[in-house]
Scaffold this motif. Sequence first.
Motif: not given
Length: 291
Positions: A18, A41, A43, A87, A274, A276
């Motif tokens: 992450r 995060t 991503e 992200q 991602r 969550v």
Amino acid sequence: MAVPVSEIHLQETFHSSRVKKVPTKADISVPFSYLASDDGTDENLLILLHGLGMRLVSYVSSTLNQAYLGDTHLPFSNLGRQLKLPQTAVLALRAPEQVPFLYEDAFQWYTSFDGLGELIERPNPTPGLDLLEKVVKHLIDGCGWPSHRIHLFGFAQGGSVATEFGIKWWKMHRASQTPADSPPSTTNGTLGSIVSISGPLLSYPTLSVKNPTPIFIVHNLFSSEAALPADAIADLKKGYASVTEKTSKEPGMPSSRAGWRPIMEFWSTHLGRRQVDGLYEVMSGATPVSR
């Protein structure tokens, strides 16, 4: 800037850390600016590639035109801060070569001028491509980024380097690709996406299988300084399976809400999210202002 729900497409997220390792000066041979995702995060990674910096200033009351040559990664680092894409971490790179004949900080991705200071019609982008290859390999092997989560954004010369690199990366990995690599993996030759602002391919790709990396090309039909060559879009479609073209009334980098909106909508489709706490993040990045 809010994006209509009907235009949001969620993508399945493939597992990776992450929070990614931050690249250091020992890892990348040119100055750069790295910004981790605001929401914690990492991503996606958006790599920003500046242009040669030819910004034309026209004076209505005279025939005088002044062109300012040269650019660095710093304005694009500021752009990355303004984008605030969910992200998404940002890496702004400085080009490897100093522009000759200038005393200011001005850099180019490849040799652009001959000994007389004239623009080279058929430049060789190898210096920029070699640098980007080393950077991307380090980001994958040393920082944990899957290639399909690495996105490129380039302006003018930086856009040409981005589109050329997509072809080079695809060719490098295509030979070793197997049917088992059909889903995105860390090394199958695809990138997350490429956005080019007035940056055409410099080569003429001949591929048996086109690169599936999605391309978004923005260009100006009304400015001779910012116009693409007549065959630029056709050349991109020879190398890439998915090419989206958008014309703009702005001669350089987008500087308005209307100019950025189609780019943000493109990213809303292609940036990964991602999961969550059982929910998917929906992209809602802010529209950057003129720099």
